[in-house]
Every structure is written in structure tokens, then in C-alpha cells.
Write an enzyme that holds these catalytic residues in place. Structure first.
Site, mmCIF file in Angstrom:
data_model
loop_
_atom_site.group_PDB
_atom_site.id
_atom_site.type_symbol
_atom_site.label_atom_id
_atom_site.label_comp_id
_atom_site.label_asym_id
_atom_site.label_seq_id
_atom_site.Cartn_x
_atom_site.Cartn_y
_atom_site.Cartn_z
ATOM 1 N N LYS A 208 0.841 -1.201 0.000
ATOM 2 C CA LYS A 208 0.000 0.000 0.000
ATOM 3 C C LYS A 208 0.872 1.247 0.000
ATOM 4 O O LYS A 208 0.673 2.158 -0.783
ATOM 5 C CB LYS A 208 -0.927 -0.022 1.230
ATOM 6 C CG LYS A 208 -1.809 1.195 1.337
ATOM 7 C CD LYS A 208 -2.775 1.085 2.488
ATOM 8 C CE LYS A 208 -3.497 2.409 2.683
ATOM 9 N NZ LYS A 208 -4.454 2.390 3.774
ATOM 10 N N GLU A 214 10.503 -4.554 4.570
ATOM 11 C CA GLU A 214 10.624 -5.949 4.143
ATOM 12 C C GLU A 214 10.318 -6.092 2.648
ATOM 13 O O GLU A 214 11.050 -6.745 1.896
ATOM 14 C CB GLU A 214 9.644 -6.836 4.927
ATOM 15 C CG GLU A 214 9.938 -6.957 6.414
ATOM 16 C CD GLU A 214 9.275 -5.882 7.265
ATOM 17 O OE1 GLU A 214 8.982 -4.782 6.739
ATOM 18 O OE2 GLU A 214 9.055 -6.147 8.457
ATOM 19 N N GLY A 268 -4.838 -1.890 5.013
ATOM 20 C CA GLY A 268 -4.029 -3.020 4.547
ATOM 21 C C GLY A 268 -4.692 -4.359 4.809
ATOM 22 O O GLY A 268 -4.757 -5.229 3.938
ATOM 23 N N ARG A 269 -5.235 -4.552 6.019
ATOM 24 C CA ARG A 269 -5.823 -5.851 6.369
ATOM 25 C C ARG A 269 -7.216 -6.045 5.788
ATOM 26 O O ARG A 269 -7.846 -7.075 6.007
ATOM 27 C CB ARG A 269 -5.835 -6.017 7.894
ATOM 28 C CG ARG A 269 -6.444 -4.869 8.664
ATOM 29 C CD ARG A 269 -6.099 -4.949 10.144
ATOM 30 N NE ARG A 269 -6.553 -3.783 10.896
ATOM 31 C CZ ARG A 269 -5.862 -2.664 11.049
ATOM 32 N NH1 ARG A 269 -4.665 -2.540 10.483
ATOM 33 N NH2 ARG A 269 -6.335 -1.661 11.765
ATOM 34 N N GLU A 354 -4.785 -6.746 14.731
ATOM 35 C CA GLU A 354 -4.280 -5.421 14.351
ATOM 36 C C GLU A 354 -5.414 -4.389 14.429
ATOM 37 O O GLU A 354 -5.184 -3.222 14.717
ATOM 38 C CB GLU A 354 -3.662 -5.458 12.950
ATOM 39 C CG GLU A 354 -2.723 -4.295 12.670
ATOM 40 C CD GLU A 354 -1.880 -4.475 11.418
ATOM 41 O OE1 GLU A 354 -0.695 -4.818 11.533
ATOM 42 O OE2 GLU A 354 -2.410 -4.267 10.315
ATOM 43 N N HIS A 385 -4.716 -33.396 17.276
ATOM 44 C CA HIS A 385 -3.610 -34.245 17.746
ATOM 45 C C HIS A 385 -2.457 -33.408 18.267
ATOM 46 O O HIS A 385 -1.335 -33.910 18.409
ATOM 47 C CB HIS A 385 -3.154 -35.160 16.612
ATOM 48 C CG HIS A 385 -4.257 -36.066 16.151
ATOM 49 N ND1 HIS A 385 -4.535 -37.264 16.770
ATOM 50 C CD2 HIS A 385 -5.208 -35.889 15.195
ATOM 51 C CE1 HIS A 385 -5.589 -37.818 16.175
ATOM 52 N NE2 HIS A 385 -6.022 -36.989 15.231
ATOM 53 N N LYS A 513 9.331 -0.853 14.377
ATOM 54 C CA LYS A 513 9.908 -0.484 13.080
ATOM 55 C C LYS A 513 11.012 0.544 13.277
ATOM 56 O O LYS A 513 12.085 0.450 12.686
ATOM 57 C CB LYS A 513 8.833 0.130 12.172
ATOM 58 C CG LYS A 513 7.858 -0.844 11.584
ATOM 59 C CD LYS A 513 6.988 -0.113 10.561
ATOM 60 C CE LYS A 513 5.801 -0.938 10.139
ATOM 61 N NZ LYS A 513 4.893 -0.209 9.264
HETATM 62 O O1 F6P Z 1 3.180 -2.797 9.815
HETATM 63 C C1 F6P Z 1 1.835 -3.073 9.699
HETATM 64 C C2 F6P Z 1 1.335 -2.767 8.329
HETATM 65 O O2 F6P Z 1 1.208 -1.410 8.160
HETATM 66 C C3 F6P Z 1 0.012 -3.468 8.052
HETATM 67 O O3 F6P Z 1 -1.059 -2.779 8.537
HETATM 68 C C4 F6P Z 1 0.056 -3.608 6.573
HETATM 69 O O4 F6P Z 1 -0.877 -4.530 6.103
HETATM 70 C C5 F6P Z 1 1.487 -4.014 6.372
HETATM 71 O O5 F6P Z 1 2.208 -3.251 7.315
HETATM 72 C C6 F6P Z 1 2.039 -3.833 4.995
HETATM 73 O O6 F6P Z 1 1.965 -2.490 4.572
HETATM 74 P P1 F6P Z 1 2.173 -2.100 3.065
HETATM 75 O O7 F6P Z 1 1.099 -2.723 2.260
HETATM 76 O O8 F6P Z 1 2.110 -0.610 3.042
HETATM 77 O O9 F6P Z 1 3.529 -2.595 2.622
#
Ligand code: F6P
Length: 548
Positions: A208, A214, A268-269, A354, A385, A513
């Protein structure tokens, strides 16, 4: 919006009194005295059935919980969300994932943006791109059709695409292998790259913000790997982006012609319905992706129009409030009895934790009750199990959401009846338990001595009275999956309203972060960092030594 603290509301106080009475109930008795308990305590909507009869509730409990929903303003706040009000007030944003699955004729304007027109313009672009890849007309740099899709994203830009693509495996294009890379741990990307051919791989960089550490690092490494086999001119055939940040996409080196946009009013979620779902659409095709949206829309319509007393997301949310805030259940276990739903518990972890992992109410004051439970789980029968022992006889009482799919997506004889039998047997066992007299009778039949029998009795006795919901669907299809996800989205929303928190921001993830950036610069520097505590300093020193 209610300004009264939750615990001060008349409904919450009435529930507190009522709970004292509920403590003496056993569900075995409730079932014995109420023959039509299933009919009364189950609801159907959008192709799903929710059986909530195996909870420690009676008619009064439900009346009081519904009164709580009314007192907390669930209906007006729901309407405000659908209308595009900026209910995510800490980020000044509307919350409109429901508009992503609304029909073209939705009349909704936010900040001068004609929402449905924009949404459907992007969906049309996705459809035409998806069909070109699937029918082999979108080819890699050497003219071969795409065989592998690698979605690079994290959090909402990963969990939804991975969960939905896996769940809808039986609808997937046979030529396309799906890969999902999220972790900054290089082992993740390394494992995916080992499986794919640069000539026939399409990378989707899904973020987003297009700033997430990452994702940016993985995307850069994937790009470097690709350029070991190809040239910059080949990038557009192999890299596309999904984002709200066109500047960031351009700066990364992806042409914005190859970017599928979405908007800041999609959390995002809650974004699998947007172009973040591109990998899902590639796997199952545009028509099936449309079915996924339609299933969610059917649940939206139900949530928007059904009376609270027969409103599935509202009921699921209220049962959760009852278990969390009155019976103090600290966690909720999700048990899908379908292997293709194995990523669903992880998906719900982000969605619920979240969203509602907050302790400050909308007016800035600390909440006086517990909020989101820990969400966890695994598919049945595997969990049976492993951790079900604790669920049956542990000191904590953990409610469970069973998810049962009546028809399998395979032709292997016998398996599905065994699977469903296990699912239903578990919920029955959690509810009934096994009483001392039953155990005594069984052991006597085995001819056990009285002394041995009495010693074994407490170990083999199950108190039962452990709550569960069972969600049933006919088959796992794009439409039923859409409805299932939307059900939990709206459940999460309703609980956030009851608790009086903002379910749509996530400031809590920021601290880690920021600190990671500090330590990262220290790891690559020369001096031993001293500004941390002794433990962190020592760990950094160890890593510095190992990394050289
Ligand atoms: O760190 C949490 C977060 O902001 C989530 O809410 C989101 O889904 C995820 O990181 C990834 O964010 P992006 O889509 O901006 O890379």
C-alpha cells in the site's frame, strides 16, 4: 457516538448481573431443556450458516447483548462506515473496503471521488491483464507464457492474497504456480527463487505504502536476481506493482503503466478485494474474482439491512464480547475443517488483532475491560492431535470457531465424511464433556478395580461446557470465501464499536519499526552500541561478530 464508558452503560451492567446467573448453567442442561435450541440459535446469510447454540447463553443473554449493541451505536456507526464518513479519525480516513465489492451503480462520493467509477475502472484493468496472463498472451522476455507468479508483500499485502489463493486452489489456472514472499529473512525469497525460472516468472510488488522495509528489500533483491538473467528493458514484462503510492513505484523503477492502484481508504488488512488481490485474480481468473467480491457484497448487504437479532456478524461479535468480557476468555481458536483454509487463522490474526488490539478508546481514555482476544488456530483434524488436549481439559476456557465445508473439492472417497464427523464430534465433546458417572460406567465395564477406577476418574472426566460456534458452508467457492471473510471483517468492526476503539489504525506496530532501523544502522557501523539495555547490547554484539 456514545461517550459513556462501556462499563457504565445500562446494558453492560445488566449483563454483569446476568453473568452471575449464567455461571451456574451447563450447556448440556440448556440443550436438554430447549429442544429447538439449534433452530433458535442459528442464522443463515450469504450462503453461510452460523450455529451459535453451543454457547453459554439463553434468550435473556441475547436480549441484553443486543441492547448493548444498540446502546453502543452499532447501527449508526455501521451506516457511517458504509457512507464513507472518516471513521478512522486518527488517520483522517474513510473506511470503504465495502465499496470495493459494491456494484458499478453504487452512488457514493468521497472527497470529490466517484468511488464506484474508480473501483470498477481498476477492476476492468485487472480483468484484462489477468486474462492476458492466463491465456498466454502476456509473455516473458523470451516469448514464453508466464508459469510462476511471485507476490512480494507483507501483512495485509500478503496474508489475504496467500490465504485466498490457497483456499481457492481448486479454481486455479493449471499453468500458474503461486508463490508468496513476505519475510525480510532472505531464506523466504531464496526458497521462492530456487523454484522459478526468470524467463517465465511475474513478480507482483504489493505494498500500500511502497515504503515497507521488508517488501522493498525483497523487491530489490528479486529485481537484482532477475537482472542477472535479463536486462532492464525486460523488467516491464516481469515486474508489476500494486500500491497507492505511484511516486514510490516510479522511483523503484516500475513503470506506472504496470501499476494497479488503490486508495488510502482501504486498510491493509481489508485490502484483498482491491488490486492487492491481483495474485488471487491471476490464480482464479477475473470471473471468479468477481464471485469472491459478490460473496462479500452479499454479506455486506446482510450486515447493512438485517435486524440486529438475525444479523450474523453482529451475533458473532456479541458472542465474542460475552466470552471475552464476561467469561474472561483470553483467546479465540479458529479451526477450519478444510485443508485449503489453512492460512485462514493467520489471516484473522491480522484482521482482528491489528484492528482491535487497542486499549485506548476513541476519546483518548484507557478502556476498563479487555479487548481483542488472541486469535490462533490450525486446521482440523491436525489441531486435534496437538493442542486440543488443552482446549478440552486445560485450566483456561478457550472458545472455538469451527468452520465446516459440506462438500469437498476432491474425489477421494471416504475422507470428507471422516473430516466432518471429527468436526462435529469435537464441538459436541466441548459442549457435553464426559461426566464422572459415564466414566465410572465405562471403567466398570472394563472390570477395573474400584481403587484404580477412583484414581483414574478425575483424569478421564471432562467438564465440558466449553463454548464454540460452527460456521457451515455448502462448498468452498469464491463466493462462500468472500462471504466468510466479510463476516469476520464486520464482526471485527462491531466489536470495535462495542469497545469504543478505532479499529482502523495500527500505531502499535510503529515502535518496533523505528527501533529496528536504529539497530540496523548500529549493526552495519563499527562501534558497539551503548544506548540500549545490557541484553540488547550483548545481542547486537553477538550479531556483529557473526555478520563480520
Ligand atoms: O506494519 C503493519 C502494516 O502497516 C500493516 O497494517 C500492513 O498490512 C502491512 O504493514 C504492509 O503495509 P504495506 O502494504 O504498506 O507494505
Amino acid at each position: 457516538m456514545p461517550s459513556t464508558a462501556l462499563t457504565a452503560t445500562a446494558a453492560f451492567q445488566a449483563l454483569t448481573t446476568h453473568h452471575r446467573e449464567a455461571l451456574s448453567w451447563h450447556m448440556r442442561d440448556l440443550f436438554a431443556t430447549q429442544q429447538d435450541r439449534f433452530e433458535r440459535l442459528s442464522v443463515s446469510a450469504a450462503g453461510l450458516l452460523l450455529d451459535y447454540s453451543k454457547n453459554r447463553i439463553n434468550d435473556t443473554t441475547l436480549e441484553l447483548l443486543l441492547a448493548l449493541a444498540r446502546e453502543r451505536g452499532v447501527e449508526p456507526q455501521r451506516d457511517a462506515m458504509f457512507a464513507g464518513d472518516k471513521i478512522n479519525f486518527t488517520e483522517h480516513r474513510a473506511v470503504l473496503h465495502t465499496a470495493l465489492r459494491a456494484p458499478r451503480d453504487l452512488r457514493l462520493e468521497v472527497d470529490g471521488q466517484h468511488i464506484a467509477a474508480d473501483v470498477h475502472a481498476v477492476l476492468d484493468r485487472i480483468a484484462s491483464f489477468v486474462e492476458r496472463v492466463r491465456d498466454g498472451n502476456w509473455v516473458g522476455r523470451t516469448g514464453k507464457p508466464i508459469t510462476d507468479i511471485v507476490n512480494i508483500g507483507i501483512g495485509g499485502s500478503h496474508l489475504g492474497p496467500q490465504m485466498a489463493s490457497t483456499a481457492l486452489r481448486s479454481f486455479s489456472h493449471p499453468r500458474l504456480n503461486m508463490h508468496f514472499v513476505s519475510n525480510v529473512d532472505g531464506h523466504d525469497l531464496d526458497a521462492a527463487l530456487a523454484k522459478v525460472d526468470p524467463e517465465t516468472t511475474l513478480f507482483i510488488v504489493a505494498s500500500k505504502t511502497f515504503t515497507t522495509q521488508e517488501t522493498m528489500m525483497n523487491a530489490q533483491s528479486a529485481r537484482n536476481w532477475f537482472l542477472q538473467h535479463a536486462t532492464e528493458a525486460d523488467l516491464p514484462r516481469h515486474f508489476v506493482a500494486v500500491s497507492t503510492n505511484s511516486e514510490g513505484v516510479r522511483a523503484f523503477g516500475i513503470d506506472t503503466d504496470n501499476m494497479f492502484p488503490f486508495w488510502d481508504w482501504v486498510g491493509g488488512r481489508y485490502s484483498v478485494w482491491s488490486s492487492i488481490g491481483l495474485s488471487v485474480a491471476l490464480a482464479i481468473g477475473a470471473k471468479n474474482f468477481g464471485e469472491l467480491l459478490a460473496g462479500a457484497h452479499a454479506m455486506d448487504e446482510h450486515f447493512l439491512h438485517a435486524p440486529l437479532a438475525t444479523n450474523m456478524p453482529v451475533i458473532l461479535a456479541l458472542i465474542g464480547i460475552w466470552n471475552r468480557n464476561f467469561f474472561n476468555s483470553e483467546s479465540l481458536s479458529i479451526a477450519p475443517y478444510h485443508h485449503d483454509l489453512r492460512f485462514f487463522p493467520a489471516y484473522l490474526q491480522q484482521l482482528e488483532m491489528e484492528s482491535n488490539g487497542k486499549r485506548i478508546t476513541r476519546d483518548g481514555s484507557p478502556i476498563k475491560v479487555a479487548t481483542c482476544p488472541f486469535i490462533w488456530g490450525d486446521v482440523g483434524t491436525n489441531g486435534q492431535h496437538a493442542f486440543f488436549q488443552l482446549l478440552h481439559q486445560g485450566a483456561d476456557i478457550t472458545p472455538i470457531d469451527f468452520i465446516a465445508v459440506l462438500k469437498p473439492g476432491h474425489n477421494l472417497p471416504g475422507h470428507h465424511a471422516v473430516l466432518l464427523a471429527n468436526c462435529f464430534a469435537q464441538s459436541e465433546a466441548f459442549m457435553r464433556g464426559k461426566q464422572a458417572e459415564e466414566v465410572r460406567a465405562d471403567l466398570s465395564k472394563e472390570g477395573m478395580s474400584q481403587q484404580e477406577l477412583e484414581a483414574l476418574l478425575p483424569h478421564k472426566t471432562f467438564n465440558g461446557n466449553r463454548p464454540s460456534n460452527t460456521i457451515v458452508m455448502e462448498a468452498l467457492t469464491p463466493a462462500s470465501l468472500g462471504a466468510l471473510i466479510a463476516l469476520y471483517e464486520h464482526k471485527t468492526f462491531v466489536q470495535g464499536v462495542i469497545w469504543g476503539i478505532n479499529s482502523f489504525d495500527q500505531w502499535g506496530v510503529e515502535l518496533g519499526k523505528v527501533l529496528a532501523k536504529t539497530i540496523q544502522s548500529e549493526l552495519s557501523g563499527t562501534s558497539v552500541p551503548e544506548r540500549h539495555d545490557a541484553s540488547t547490547n550483548a545481542l547486537i554484539a553477538l550479531a556483529k561478530q557473526a555478520l563480520g
